[in-house]
Design an enzyme around this catalytic site. Structure first.
Site: not given
Length: 273
Positions: A174, A181
């Site tokens: 990720y 995020k």
């Protein structure tokens, strides 16, 4: 429901099966529909099913070809061009909303991006330009939308964005999007404090992994899917309709006592070590 159990359109939207009028009279903007598998489409369809009016956007001419039939299918009130990197397009969207509706009750922000080389590389190796662009599109655009929506939310409202568990814990592959995020979730908390006295509530919704166009850019994404199926209680994935129903709840009066929270819609995956 597994990700292959049903056709997405049949699952998400049935024009003959209106759920309720819970959101009747509310009007909102949904950013990020790219095709019928988009989380944003699940949100838009369920918001319509609960009685809200929605405006949709598309990023470019190619995306419009996919989004226009979906907008027609759910009866969207507007379909407008909006690319966060194009000067003037955000202003044009909100000018149109102000002209046609005069107010706004909710915004759903469901866009994120990082350049491929930076997304697939180590965080420590991320380029300055790649990091800036990931933050610009994935985080700052939410601040821009909130700032533009604030004066139109004359009776309060709700601002929602989409996060992921990689903001909380290290998720393999990720990478820099985890940083984006995490910043986005911090933005939700700060905006909730700044806008609370205007009765504007702010949320991050954190779905589990889904097979969307945006997710396809993550390296070894199939491994994330398999891990979710293996580890989550019930050994299942969520679908975009389930996410849409949670968003409809947050937009509606049932969530009036909540703000600044990250709401997980991942079949309990985040609770499993």
């Amino acid at each position: 429901m597994s990700e292959t159990a049903h056709d997405p359109l049949a699952t998400v939207w049935n024009p003959d099966d209106r759920i309720s009028d819970m959101l009747q009279g509310l009007r909102g903007l949904v950013i990020g529909v790219a095709n019928e598998s988009s989380i944003a489409f699940g949100c838009a369809a369920k918001l319509r099913a609960f009685g809200a009016e929605v405006a949709l956007t598309y990023a470019d001419a190619r995306t419009r070809d996919f989004v226009a039939p979906l907008a027609e299918q759910i009866g969207a009130s507007m379909l407008l061009p909006f690319n966060v990197e194009q000067p003037g397009e955000l202003e044009a969207v909100f000018a149109r909303i102000k002209h046609d509706w005069g107010r706004l009750d909710f915004v759903v922000h469901s866009i994120a991006f990082a350049p491929k080389d930076d997304l697939h590389g180590r965080v420590i190796d991320c380029s300055a330009d790649g990091f800036a662009r990931a933050m610009r599109i994935s985080v700052y655009s939410f601040l821009e939308l909130a700032r533009a929506a604030e004066p139109l939310m004359t009776s309060g409202g709700a601002l929602l964005t989409m996060s992921y568990y990689g903001a909380d814990k290290v998720v393999s592959n990720y990478n820099v999007m985890g940083l984006a995020k995490a910043s986005l979730q911090a933005a939700v908390r700060y905006l909730s404090a700044e806008l609370g006295d205007k009765n504007i509530r702010v949320y991050a919704v954190s779905p589990g992994p889904l097979r969307t166009r945006a997710a396809s850019g993550i390296a070894h994404f199939d491994e994330l899917i398999e891990a979710a199926l293996s580890r989550s209680p019930g050994h299942r994935l969520v679908d975009i309709a389930e996410i849409g129903r949670v968003v409809a709840f947050l937009v509606g009066g049932g969530a009036s006592g909540m703000t600044g929270d990250t709401i997980y819609v991942d079949a309990g995956l985040h609770n499993v070590a």
